[in-house]
Design a protein around this motif. Structure first.
Motif, short mmCIF file in Angstrom:
data_model
loop_
_atom_site.label_atom_id
_atom_site.label_comp_id
_atom_site.label_asym_id
_atom_site.label_seq_id
_atom_site.Cartn_x
_atom_site.Cartn_y
_atom_site.Cartn_z
N SER A 1 1.43 13.95 10.39
CA SER A 1 0.87 12.67 9.67
C SER A 1 -0.51 12.92 9.23
O SER A 1 -0.95 12.59 8.15
CB SER A 1 1.24 11.42 10.33
OG SER A 1 2.49 11.44 10.88
N LYS A 2 -1.24 13.07 10.24
CA LYS A 2 -2.88 13.13 10.14
C LYS A 2 -3.60 14.31 9.67
O LYS A 2 -4.30 14.27 9.07
CB LYS A 2 -3.49 12.65 11.54
CG LYS A 2 -2.84 11.44 12.03
CD LYS A 2 -2.93 10.06 11.05
CE LYS A 2 -2.54 9.08 11.72
NZ LYS A 2 -2.44 7.70 10.80
N THR B 1 -1.96 16.64 7.47
CA THR B 1 -1.59 16.64 5.88
C THR B 1 -1.67 15.22 5.20
O THR B 1 -1.56 15.15 3.91
CB THR B 1 -0.43 17.60 5.51
OG1 THR B 1 0.64 16.99 5.81
CG2 THR B 1 -0.74 18.87 6.42
N GLY B 2 -1.13 14.25 6.02
CA GLY B 2 -1.15 12.98 5.40
C GLY B 2 0.46 12.54 5.16
O GLY B 2 0.80 11.57 4.64
N HIS B 3 1.35 13.54 5.65
CA HIS B 3 2.91 13.39 5.34
C HIS B 3 3.31 12.65 6.67
O HIS B 3 4.22 13.01 7.23
CB HIS B 3 3.46 14.71 5.23
CG HIS B 3 3.34 15.46 3.97
ND1 HIS B 3 2.18 16.03 3.74
CD2 HIS B 3 3.73 15.07 2.69
CE1 HIS B 3 2.02 16.42 2.59
NE2 HIS B 3 2.89 16.07 1.82
N ALA B 4 2.98 11.06 6.70
CA ALA B 4 3.28 10.25 7.75
C ALA B 4 4.91 10.11 7.53
O ALA B 4 5.53 9.96 8.82
CB ALA B 4 2.56 8.99 7.72
N GLY B 5 5.30 10.00 6.37
CA GLY B 5 6.74 9.56 6.36
C GLY B 5 7.78 10.74 6.74
O GLY B 5 9.02 10.51 7.06
N PHE C 1 -4.61 11.50 1.09
CA PHE C 1 -4.38 12.94 0.76
C PHE C 1 -3.29 13.06 -0.34
O PHE C 1 -2.96 14.20 -0.81
CB PHE C 1 -3.75 13.56 1.96
CG PHE C 1 -4.86 13.57 3.10
CD1 PHE C 1 -6.29 13.99 2.99
CD2 PHE C 1 -4.62 13.10 4.32
CE1 PHE C 1 -7.09 13.82 4.18
CE2 PHE C 1 -5.28 12.53 5.46
CZ PHE C 1 -6.64 13.14 5.21
N GLY C 2 -2.65 12.05 -0.73
CA GLY C 2 -1.48 12.04 -1.82
C GLY C 2 -2.01 12.74 -3.03
O GLY C 2 -1.41 13.55 -3.78
N GLY D 1 -2.94 2.69 9.59
CA GLY D 1 -3.70 3.74 9.02
C GLY D 1 -2.98 4.85 8.36
O GLY D 1 -2.78 5.98 8.68
N ASP D 2 -2.19 4.38 7.23
CA ASP D 2 -1.60 4.98 6.48
C ASP D 2 -2.41 6.14 5.80
O ASP D 2 -3.17 5.69 4.75
CB ASP D 2 -0.75 4.01 5.48
CG ASP D 2 0.81 4.72 5.23
OD1 ASP D 2 1.15 5.63 5.86
OD2 ASP D 2 1.53 3.87 4.37
N PRO D 3 -2.02 7.38 5.91
CA PRO D 3 -3.01 8.65 5.48
C PRO D 3 -2.79 8.92 3.81
O PRO D 3 -2.32 9.79 3.73
CB PRO D 3 -2.71 9.56 6.27
CG PRO D 3 -1.31 9.44 6.53
CD PRO D 3 -0.88 8.24 6.70
N LEU D 4 -2.73 7.88 2.97
CA LEU D 4 -2.60 7.96 1.62
C LEU D 4 -3.32 8.77 0.75
O LEU D 4 -3.29 9.23 -0.32
CB LEU D 4 -2.21 6.66 0.90
CG LEU D 4 -0.77 5.83 1.60
CD1 LEU D 4 -0.41 4.55 0.93
CD2 LEU D 4 0.26 6.80 1.46
N THR E 1 0.69 -1.15 -0.02
CA THR E 1 -0.09 -0.09 0.03
C THR E 1 1.06 1.18 0.17
O THR E 1 0.40 2.33 0.18
CB THR E 1 -0.82 -0.12 1.09
OG1 THR E 1 0.05 -0.03 2.48
CG2 THR E 1 -1.62 -1.14 1.37
N ASN E 2 2.20 1.10 -0.42
CA ASN E 2 3.09 2.16 -0.05
C ASN E 2 3.64 2.70 -1.44
O ASN E 2 4.44 3.45 -1.36
CB ASN E 2 4.16 1.77 0.52
CG ASN E 2 5.05 0.87 0.35
OD1 ASN E 2 4.56 -0.20 -0.36
ND2 ASN E 2 6.23 0.78 0.40
#
Lengths: 384, 384
Positions: free
Chosen positions: A212-213, A215-219, A32-33, A27-30, A5-6
């Motif tokens: 992470s949560k 904007t979705g930039h968990a990395g 928003f990508g 909960g990978d916030p993808l 999923t990455n």
């Protein structure tokens, strides 16, 4: 086969065969990508070879490793959204909310003269990682003590209040009824207008947020704490110093840039023609939740909580919450919701037991890629 | 007035007045900034808004949050330099060596059934941060137990072997003589050809390196461990997961880029006309040390250790070590070296006591900016 999923965020034309496991356990916030793909150029950061080399960022700040541009961006964002009081508060940057929640618990327990570790509690269902994170080093300062609602000891405690709550999206207040000395840490990772109406400016001693949560930039592993008391801010800074001598400057500079782009959009700076970030994200999450609710209503065996409607001071409309997780309950015919999802639908979920409740419950991510989400709808429609 | 040391790396024309405090207490590696300024374009990283968003990097790797390009760059660098065995080893990325040394100690103590915490020791003078880092959470798994040379207990222990050593630059071996079960963690942060001759490929169970001291990019907070045993690598990965759910991807991608540029230079890839990184850095550090030794020889009250000459397999020449710190000893007339440096010369040093030895000793950074270094020479020339 487990489908990774990455890869590219959003729809990348992944097709799932019926035998593929659909992994929605994390909960990978993808989700928003796709937005950041559209905004890619204006958000691009360029870092030259000689930049950002020092340990130090701002010797005058309590949090000496925080880039001032990052602190400024965080203040601007909270001013814009109105979700937390930021004036006359200290900001401490951390390697994600994970490092900061430990920093906060350290700060509240390190002065302790008590012979026993301070009890750390959170109301069930609580964030599944708290017990392991808190107990990993078997600290003599603090220890995980389970469900806050059941806490009856007459001993000092720290209650972590996660609001909106992970896994179930509920807006929370402290629940411990003990007469003992209690301290609070607010984990507000999901208190943003795409997930839930912003009903008030939160104003607590320690409030933790995460890039992470938001904007979705968990990395990027960026979180921040808003702290009322300078001594607590100093202790949290000391913890992050001891844990990792500060926080990646590359991540801080990128977070500052992206947060700046969000704020610029709302303040009509530059010529951003796209939909604004929180409007876009709320729309996508609402659409997902509307589809999810339809599918779940049609199943005979699964239910999901309803959320009350509130007026959002930021978006100026009333709406329910659209949480980052679907918190499912199975009916009486099914004993173990997670096993049912895996065996019947090949969906990997996180089990209720991990959150301190029974196996009737399971958590699924609603913020994965579009392909994953569509596959989830498809599979849930086969539940019976 | 304290002059900030975190502005432009290298010479930026800072002038010091005699009343300014020259702060060389920390080891901010800004000396290398001038090299990266020259190499700025080829090292530039560009990160778009939608990139590097996931928690996940490489689900198949034990260290699932490590970017594969980072792991590849680390392997390539050790192949090139020949300072550590990397074949058939696991790599774990961390938020600096600080996080990884704690991950290693966790990995070696978490299985313990012992009622007492495992004793962690290092030979004095040891890295000044070990005691605080190890004791910050008062873990029941491990505790700081002081000078390894004095360890006599018949209880399990972990010895941290820092080689070359911080603060004194000495090449080290384990020193504990106990019959008890002992484990070793090698902190090889300074085992690079600019600091010391590469005499052999280090081959130990756990070896920790850091981007900060290798290239000078301390602000990136990137370290890596080379680990022989998969179970240890898994436990270290788990610790970093619990501590911060991984490591900044922006920093990892930048570290991979910069390490790649170093390797490209040696392998004649592209058209890099500058001096190669380790040659440049060794030359600068040698020049600094030659000047330092002259000045110190002229003082009547300060001495610095001499280092033996070894053949370096990487640079193909014999040389002494040029450590990142000057480890000073005062003569009998001075009781407290750090106070002397401050009161007499307005130089802020780190006191010997912090390293587990007496106040006769003090540590000064040799890897600050050119302006700082020249001011150090000037001030030391006034010591008497």
């Amino acid at each position: 086969m487990v489908v990774a999923t990455n890869s590219f965020p959003g729809s990348n034309g992944t097709t799932f065969s019926p035998n593929d496991i659909l992994d929605l356990e994390k909960g990978d916030p993808l989700v928003f990508g796709a937005y950041w793909k559209k905004m890619s150029e204006v958000c691009t950061v360029v870092i030259k070879g000689w930049e950002l080399m020092s340990y130090l960022s701002d010797a005058k700040n309590v949090c000496w490793f925080m880039l001032s541009e990052f602190g400024d961006a965080v203040r601007r964002l909270h001013h814009l959204v109105g979700n937390a009081v930021i004036q006359e508060r200290y900001i401490v940057v951390g390697t994600g909310a994970t490092q900061l929640s430990q920093a906060a618990i350290y700060a509240l327990s390190s002065h302790s003269e008590a012979p026993q570790p301070i009890n750390v509690v959170a109301a069930a269902p609580y964030y599944s990682e708290y017990p392991s994170e808190i107990n990993v080093l078997r600290s003599k300062l603090y220890q995980w003590a389970g469900d806050a609602a059941l806490y009856k000891k007459n001993e000092p405690y720290i209650e972590v209040v996660t609001s909106p709550n992970n896994p179930d999206g509920v807006i929370r207040q402290p629940v411990v009824k003990s007469e003992a000395d209690g301290k609070l840490v607010y984990d507000l990772a999901y208190y943003w207008p795409h997930y839930t109406p912003i009903t008030h400016q939160a104003d607590h001693d320690i409030m933790i947020f995460t890039f992470s949560k938001c904007t979705g930039h968990a990395g990027s592993r960026i979180g921040w704490a808003i702290v009322k008391d300078i001594e607590v801010a100093k202790k949290m800074t000391w913890y992050v110093h001891m844990s990792s001598i500060g926080v990646s400057k590359e991540s801080q500079t990128r977070a500052a840039k992206i947060i700046g782009v969000i704020c610029d959009g709302y303040q009509n700076i530059g010529s951003i023609e796209s939909e604004l970030f929180f409007e876009y994200s709320k729309r996508i999450l609402r659409e997902r939740w509307e589809k999810l609710r339809k599918v779940i209503e049609q199943t005979k065996v699964l239910t999901a909580a309803k959320y009350p409607t509130f007026y959002c001071n930021f978006t100026n409309e009333s709406s329910e919450s659209y949480p980052g997780f679907l918190w499912l309950k199975c009916d009486e015919s099914i004993e173990d919701c997670t096993s049912y999802l895996m065996e019947k639908l090949k969906i990997r979920a996180r089990a209720g037991q991990r959150f301190g409740v029974g196996p009737k419950y399971a958590r699924l991510s609603t913020i994965g890629t579009e392909d994953e989400f569509n596959e989830l709808l498809e599979r849930l429609s086969n539940a019976d």
